[in-house]
Design a protein around this motif. Sequence first.
Motif, PDB file in Angstrom:
ATOM      1  N   CYS A  71       0.819  -1.214   0.000  1.00  0.00           N
ATOM      2  CA  CYS A  71       0.000   0.000   0.000  1.00  0.00           C
ATOM      3  C   CYS A  71       0.857   1.271   0.000  1.00  0.00           C
ATOM      4  N   HIS A  72       1.953   1.248   0.771  1.00  0.00           N
ATOM      5  CA  HIS A  72       2.754   2.476   0.911  1.00  0.00           C
ATOM      6  C   HIS A  72       3.711   2.689  -0.255  1.00  0.00           C
ATOM      7  N   GLY A  73       3.926   1.654  -1.060  1.00  0.00           N
ATOM      8  CA  GLY A  73       4.764   1.787  -2.242  1.00  0.00           C
ATOM      9  C   GLY A  73       6.244   1.621  -1.955  1.00  0.00           C
ATOM     10  N   ASP A  74       7.012   1.413  -3.032  1.00  0.00           N
ATOM     11  CA  ASP A  74       8.457   1.213  -2.887  1.00  0.00           C
ATOM     12  C   ASP A  74       9.166   2.495  -2.475  1.00  0.00           C
ATOM     13  N   LYS A  75       8.616   3.634  -2.917  1.00  0.00           N
ATOM     14  CA  LYS A  75       9.270   4.909  -2.628  1.00  0.00           C
ATOM     15  C   LYS A  75       8.639   5.550  -1.401  1.00  0.00           C
ATOM     16  N   THR A  76       9.402   5.654  -0.338  1.00  0.00           N
ATOM     17  CA  THR A  76       8.849   6.167   0.915  1.00  0.00           C
ATOM     18  C   THR A  76       8.457   7.642   0.844  1.00  0.00           C
ATOM     19  N   ARG A  77       9.062   8.358  -0.121  1.00  0.00           N
ATOM     20  CA  ARG A  77       8.755   9.800  -0.214  1.00  0.00           C
ATOM     21  C   ARG A  77       7.612  10.083  -1.189  1.00  0.00           C
ATOM     22  N   ALA A  78       7.048   9.026  -1.771  1.00  0.00           N
ATOM     23  CA  ALA A  78       5.920   9.194  -2.689  1.00  0.00           C
ATOM     24  C   ALA A  78       4.635   8.740  -1.996  1.00  0.00           C
ATOM     25  N   ALA A  79       3.506   9.178  -2.529  1.00  0.00           N
ATOM     26  CA  ALA A  79       2.215   8.785  -1.957  1.00  0.00           C
ATOM     27  C   ALA A  79       1.961   7.310  -2.203  1.00  0.00           C
ATOM     28  N   GLY A  80       1.264   6.680  -1.283  1.00  0.00           N
ATOM     29  CA  GLY A  80       0.855   5.296  -1.458  1.00  0.00           C
ATOM     30  C   GLY A  80      -0.612   5.235  -1.848  1.00  0.00           C
ATOM     31  N   ARG A  81      -1.182   4.030  -1.753  1.00  0.00           N
ATOM     32  CA  ARG A  81      -2.552   3.847  -2.192  1.00  0.00           C
ATOM     33  C   ARG A  81      -3.166   2.661  -1.465  1.00  0.00           C
ATOM     34  N   THR A  82      -4.362   2.841  -0.908  1.00  0.00           N
ATOM     35  CA  THR A  82      -5.031   1.731  -0.220  1.00  0.00           C
ATOM     36  C   THR A  82      -5.607   0.768  -1.260  1.00  0.00           C
ATOM     37  N   PRO A  83      -5.945  -0.462  -0.846  1.00  0.00           N
ATOM     38  CA  PRO A  83      -6.483  -1.426  -1.812  1.00  0.00           C
ATOM     39  C   PRO A  83      -7.723  -0.910  -2.551  1.00  0.00           C
ATOM     40  N   VAL A  84      -8.516  -0.040  -1.920  1.00  0.00           N
ATOM     41  CA  VAL A  84      -9.701   0.468  -2.612  1.00  0.00           C
ATOM     42  C   VAL A  84      -9.415   1.727  -3.422  1.00  0.00           C
ATOM     43  N   GLY A  85      -8.179   2.205  -3.382  1.00  0.00           N
ATOM     44  CA  GLY A  85      -7.804   3.273  -4.304  1.00  0.00           C
ATOM     45  C   GLY A  85      -7.555   4.643  -3.712  1.00  0.00           C
ATOM     46  N   LYS A  86      -7.707   4.800  -2.387  1.00  0.00           N
ATOM     47  CA  LYS A  86      -7.484   6.132  -1.805  1.00  0.00           C
ATOM     48  C   LYS A  86      -5.988   6.399  -1.629  1.00  0.00           C
ATOM     49  N   ALA A  87      -5.591   7.618  -1.915  1.00  0.00           N
ATOM     50  CA  ALA A  87      -4.181   7.987  -1.771  1.00  0.00           C
ATOM     51  C   ALA A  87      -3.791   8.012  -0.299  1.00  0.00           C
ATOM     52  N   ILE A  88      -2.545   7.591  -0.013  1.00  0.00           N
ATOM     53  CA  ILE A  88      -2.004   7.645   1.354  1.00  0.00           C
ATOM     54  C   ILE A  88      -0.826   8.605   1.342  1.00  0.00           C
ATOM     55  N   ASP A  89      -0.775   9.498   2.310  1.00  0.00           N
ATOM     56  CA  ASP A  89       0.358  10.423   2.402  1.00  0.00           C
ATOM     57  C   ASP A  89       1.661   9.626   2.489  1.00  0.00           C
ATOM     58  N   PRO A  90       2.740  10.198   1.947  1.00  0.00           N
ATOM     59  CA  PRO A  90       4.034   9.508   2.031  1.00  0.00           C
ATOM     60  C   PRO A  90       4.386   9.175   3.481  1.00  0.00           C
ATOM     61  N   VAL A  91       5.206   8.128   3.669  1.00  0.00           N
ATOM     62  CA  VAL A  91       5.562   7.690   5.019  1.00  0.00           C
ATOM     63  C   VAL A  91       6.880   8.286   5.528  1.00  0.00           C
ATOM     64  N   ALA A  92       7.674   8.839   4.611  1.00  0.00           N
ATOM     65  CA  ALA A  92       8.968   9.400   5.009  1.00  0.00           C
ATOM     66  C   ALA A  92       8.780  10.685   5.813  1.00  0.00           C
ATOM     67  N   VAL A  93       9.506  10.783   6.899  1.00  0.00           N
ATOM     68  CA  VAL A  93       9.381  11.955   7.774  1.00  0.00           C
ATOM     69  C   VAL A  93       9.785  13.246   7.044  1.00  0.00           C
ATOM     70  N   SER A  94      10.766  13.150   6.145  1.00  0.00           N
ATOM     71  CA  SER A  94      11.252  14.360   5.462  1.00  0.00           C
ATOM     72  C   SER A  94      10.166  15.053   4.649  1.00  0.00           C
ATOM     73  N   VAL A  95       9.220  14.284   4.117  1.00  0.00           N
ATOM     74  CA  VAL A  95       8.156  14.904   3.324  1.00  0.00           C
ATOM     75  C   VAL A  95       6.826  14.940   4.071  1.00  0.00           C
ATOM     76  N   ALA A  96       6.750  14.261   5.212  1.00  0.00           N
ATOM     77  CA  ALA A  96       5.514  14.273   6.012  1.00  0.00           C
ATOM     78  C   ALA A  96       5.881  14.530   7.470  1.00  0.00           C
ATOM     79  N   PRO A  97       6.341  15.764   7.771  1.00  0.00           N
ATOM     80  CA  PRO A  97       6.903  16.065   9.094  1.00  0.00           C
ATOM     81  C   PRO A  97       5.918  15.916  10.261  1.00  0.00           C
ATOM     82  N   THR A  98       4.619  15.921   9.982  1.00  0.00           N
ATOM     83  CA  THR A  98       3.673  15.776  11.101  1.00  0.00           C
ATOM     84  C   THR A  98       3.368  14.314  11.419  1.00  0.00           C
ATOM     85  N   ARG A  99       3.911  13.414  10.625  1.00  0.00           N
ATOM     86  CA  ARG A  99       3.659  11.987  10.880  1.00  0.00           C
ATOM     87  C   ARG A  99       4.319  11.522  12.173  1.00  0.00           C
TER      88      ARG A  99
END
Lengths: 137, 164
Positions: A71-99
């Motif tokens: 779901c989160h994708g190979d690239k941690t700094r890119a958006a992921g996608r849930t099985p039903v198709g909704k975008a997931i914010d990137p998981v990398a702290v550098s691009v998602a500092p509030t995570r």
Amino acid sequence: MQRPLIVMFLAALAAMPAANAAPRDDILAGYAAQAKADDAAFGGFSATRGEALYRDRHGGGKPDTSSCTSCHGDKTRAAGRTPVGKAIDPVAVSVAPTRYTEPAKVEKWFRRNCREVLGRECTAREKGDWLAFMMTQ
Amino acid sequence: MTTVIRSIVVGAVLFAAGAVMLSRAKAGSDEFFPPVTDPLTRQECGGCHMAFPAGLLPARSWQKVMGELDNHFGDDASVDAATARQINTYLMAHAADSAGNGGMHRWLRGVSAAAAPQRITELPKWVREHREVARSDWTRKEVASKANCVACHVDAERGYFEDD
């Protein structure tokens, strides 16, 4: 009378840049204490182990979501996608500092997602490793 | 004189038509479905899929959804008790058959009062509204599933579901 207030104000101002990082450090400290309790030989979290946990294909979970990357994708700094198709914010702290700054939210998603991917809850060490990896990303 | 009266009549008719169209667009038309306004409900229900408007299901359906969150279409979507209470209160107040439905009652046409449908995509109205969508559109990679409203209805998060 005004002086203590001004000092407090300045102190608060000085602490502000760290406002985002502090809760994450607290979460990590909590996981470290638990990891130590689970295994006395615990010697700290590892971003390398975290990356392996993130990228490996695991058994035990659902076939459609055998890896974090499903779901989160190979690239941690890119958006992921849930099985039903909704975008997931990137998981990398550098691009998602509030995570990873709200303990309840972090725990909720580890609980749900570890069950989906591993078929069990993650250990404190695994959670800390995962966070350690994301903080390098 | 007659020209003046005629232009007044024409103006009034145009105004009335505009007002009718506006009200249709705002409530319960085929295109506008009041989006979730409660931030907690929006956040929790919008974690894996779009937070679907509460008016897309009757209260009895939402009750069943909330009672089975640990097995939500095969996934564990459980939340803590306080969160569940707040979401439930919002859904009960804004369900299709509730007083605060924003004109959504027509959406339930064809649904038996005894049934508590769980999939919005199986409601007669939903099926009817999507009957012209080609099979090849549903299988497009960026669509992923019928739960992904925004793949085609780009403004769905704000409640607008016009044909895009």
